[in-house]
Design an enzyme around this catalytic site. Structure first.
Site, PDB file in Angstrom:
ATOM      1  N   ASP A 191      52.191  45.280  34.071  1.00  0.00           N
ATOM      2  CA  ASP A 191      50.725  45.213  33.927  1.00  0.00           C
ATOM      3  C   ASP A 191      50.256  46.466  33.187  1.00  0.00           C
ATOM      4  OD1 ASP A 191      47.949  45.284  34.253  1.00  0.00           O
ATOM      5  OD2 ASP A 191      48.003  44.589  36.323  1.00  0.00           O
ATOM      6  N   ASP A 199      47.196  40.941  29.927  1.00  0.00           N
ATOM      7  CA  ASP A 199      47.943  42.206  29.977  1.00  0.00           C
ATOM      8  C   ASP A 199      49.005  42.239  31.076  1.00  0.00           C
ATOM      9  OD1 ASP A 199      46.411  42.546  32.309  1.00  0.00           O
ATOM     10  OD2 ASP A 199      46.313  44.709  31.999  1.00  0.00           O
ATOM     11  N   GLU A 200      49.367  41.079  31.587  1.00  0.00           N
ATOM     12  CA  GLU A 200      50.228  41.041  32.762  1.00  0.00           C
ATOM     13  C   GLU A 200      51.250  39.921  32.618  1.00  0.00           C
ATOM     14  OE1 GLU A 200      47.609  41.083  36.142  1.00  0.00           O
ATOM     15  OE2 GLU A 200      49.199  40.360  37.438  1.00  0.00           O
TER      16      GLU A 200
HETATM   17  P1  TTP Z   1      43.423  44.201  34.763  1.00  0.00           P
HETATM   18  O1  TTP Z   1      44.900  44.310  34.546  1.00  0.00           O
HETATM   19  O2  TTP Z   1      42.913  43.659  36.044  1.00  0.00           O
HETATM   20  O3  TTP Z   1      42.735  45.643  34.595  1.00  0.00           O
HETATM   21  P2  TTP Z   1      43.092  46.840  33.626  1.00  0.00           P
HETATM   22  O4  TTP Z   1      44.304  46.560  32.799  1.00  0.00           O
HETATM   23  O5  TTP Z   1      41.870  47.174  32.829  1.00  0.00           O
HETATM   24  O6  TTP Z   1      43.329  48.025  34.628  1.00  0.00           O
HETATM   25  P3  TTP Z   1      44.613  48.270  35.579  1.00  0.00           P
HETATM   26  O7  TTP Z   1      45.587  47.173  35.314  1.00  0.00           O
HETATM   27  O8  TTP Z   1      45.127  49.612  35.175  1.00  0.00           O
HETATM   28  O9  TTP Z   1      44.050  48.252  36.961  1.00  0.00           O
HETATM   29  O10 TTP Z   1      42.773  43.335  33.592  1.00  0.00           O
HETATM   30  C1  TTP Z   1      43.275  43.368  32.252  1.00  0.00           C
HETATM   31  C2  TTP Z   1      42.141  43.268  31.253  1.00  0.00           C
HETATM   32  O11 TTP Z   1      41.390  42.055  31.466  1.00  0.00           O
HETATM   33  C3  TTP Z   1      41.138  44.395  31.371  1.00  0.00           C
HETATM   34  O12 TTP Z   1      41.512  45.516  30.588  1.00  0.00           O
HETATM   35  C4  TTP Z   1      39.853  43.767  30.899  1.00  0.00           C
HETATM   36  C5  TTP Z   1      40.010  42.282  31.214  1.00  0.00           C
HETATM   37  N1  TTP Z   1      39.172  41.908  32.381  1.00  0.00           N
HETATM   38  C6  TTP Z   1      37.892  41.403  32.160  1.00  0.00           C
HETATM   39  O13 TTP Z   1      37.477  41.226  31.020  1.00  0.00           O
HETATM   40  N2  TTP Z   1      37.126  41.075  33.240  1.00  0.00           N
HETATM   41  C7  TTP Z   1      37.544  41.246  34.539  1.00  0.00           C
HETATM   42  O14 TTP Z   1      36.798  40.930  35.496  1.00  0.00           O
HETATM   43  C8  TTP Z   1      38.869  41.786  34.762  1.00  0.00           C
HETATM   44  C9  TTP Z   1      39.390  42.008  36.164  1.00  0.00           C
HETATM   45  C10 TTP Z   1      39.626  42.098  33.655  1.00  0.00           C
HETATM   46 MG    MG Z   2      46.088  45.886  33.644  1.00  0.00          MG
END
Ligand code: TTP
Ligand code: MG
Length: 365
Positions: free
Chosen positions: A10, A105-106
């Site tokens: 992730d 992103d995961e």
């Molecule tokens: P995440 O992996 O949940 O968040 P992140 O990568 O920003 O932070 P981390 O993993 O370090 O906790 O989500 C991935 C991307 O998806 C995030 O950069 C932006 C997008 N996203 C949204 O647009 N809306 C949302 O409600 C969420 C949770 C994520």
């Molecule tokens: Mg992330």
């Protein structure tokens, strides 16, 4: 049979990390991605500097600005995020063909019987070297333990939770960290006096089935670190949905708040998948198990909670409330038509390509 090694990879603060990559002068400053702070939009994500001020995904931008007026606010650039997402996936592909992307992103990776940590270390280095992004990686004998290891190790994390460690690691964690336990199940468990994963260990499997039906099996095993879900390299997500079976059947007039929270859950996952939808579907199961689904397709793609909720509510009003006056509880029928299950789905998904439309459509809500 020897177990497979699973990785959950992730990216850290993904959209914000990409913005900082492309504008290195922003490094070290709180960065919030989502749109202008004056707009009605919400935070897509922010970097860890901004998280120190309590800013989180899905928070209104205006609230984010109140918490940190000197943060840098940027619009989203989905095209660029998709480009980097693809680049990162192509790095993962060098290590295994069995990859299941779960959001932009995961991704889960199945490494077969290879030890996880050396591969995870190599992937972290390759992603950093070739894209400049930081990926946190969890290693485990199944999806749940891999995901949990990643969550506990973030940011810039690398951690393994082996099957042997699970009985020490799991009990003190909140039940919300179990897959499938969201706010609703969390609340029900809390009413049953269960707050921590370890609290679940005292109950026999029948207790889980009595309270949660078929899903109870999963909960019983997950609480013990057992997860049989395979890493399945599905090609493309076709729809995103959320549904709730109420603990007791509810009057149709009482379920709009649940419809709203389902719309918000679906909207958040849609944005996280980097997609927009064109169709909203509601699913309603009445107390007598009669189930209906009703859909509407719009002329434009959308990803805002407001639009999803508005369409779901209109469908509900048109097909449930208006068509059965008894649902109001004051009709001439045998009494209010009670609802057992309520769900919202979005489909007709497409990638986000044009960066500014989120704000544009916000004004239609
Ligand atoms: P995440 O992996 O949940 O968040 P992140 O990568 O920003 O932070 P981390 O993993 O370090 O906790 O989500 C991935 C991307 O998806 C995030 O950069 C932006 C997008 N996203 C949204 O647009 N809306 C949302 O409600 C969420 C949770 C994520
Ligand atoms: Mg992330």
């Amino acid at each position: 049979m020897k177990k497979h090694t699973v990785l959950l990879c992730d990216l850290d603060a993904f959209f914000a990390a990409v913005e900082i990559l492309d504008q290195p002068a922003l490094a070290g400053r709180p960065v919030v991605v989502g749109g202008r702070p004056g707009s009605r939009g919400v935070v897509a994500t922010c970097n860890y500097e901004a998280r120190r001020y309590g800013i989180r995904s899905a928070m209104p931008l205006a609230e984010a600005r109140r918490r940190c007026p000197h943060a840098v606010f940027l619009p989203t650039r989905h095209h660029r995020y998709r480009e980097l997402s693809r680049q990162v996936l192509s790095i993962y592909r060098r290590y295994t063909p069995v990859i299941e992307p779960v959001s932009i992103d995961e991704a889960y990776l199945d490494l077969g019987h290879r030890p996880g940590l050396p591969v995870a270390r190599a992937i972290k280095q390759a992603v950093k070297r070739e894209t400049g992004l930081i990926v946190s990686i969890g290693v485990g004998g199944n999806k749940f333990l891999a995901k949990l290891a990643c969550e506990l190790a973030k940011p810039d994390g690398l951690r393994e939770i082996s099957d042997d460690q699970a009985p020490q690691v799991l009990p003190p964690l909140p039940v919300r960290m179990l897959p499938g336990v969201g706010p609703k199940t969390g609340e029900r468990l809390s009413q049953l006096g269960v707050k921590l994963i370890g609290d679940l260990w005292q109950y026999p499997i029948q207790w889980f089935i009595d309270h949660f039906g078929k899903r109870g099996y999963d909960l019983y095993y997950l609480a013990r670190g057992i997860d049989h879900r395979p890493v399945s390299p599905i090609s493309e997500v076709k729809s995103i949905s959320d549904e709730t079976t109420f603990p007791v059947d509810r009057k149709a007039t009482d379920v709009l708040p649940s419809l709203r929270s389902a719309a918000q859950e679906v909207g958040s996952r849609l944005r996280k998948a980097g997609r927009r939808a064109q169709t909203v579907t509601i699913k309603v199961r009445f107390a007598d198990f009669v189930t209906i689904t009703r859909s509407r397709t719009l002329s434009f793609p959308f990803d805002s909670d407001e639009i999803i909720y508005r369409e779901a509510r209109n469908l509900f009003q048109q097909h449930v409330l208006a068509s059965s006056p008894a649902a109001f509880g004051h009709g001439k029928g045998p009494g209010p038509r009670l609802i057992r299950l309520l769900g919202v789905q979005v489909s007709n998904l497409q990638p986000v390509t044009t960066p500014y439309q989120i704000n544009l459509f916000d004004h239609l809500g």
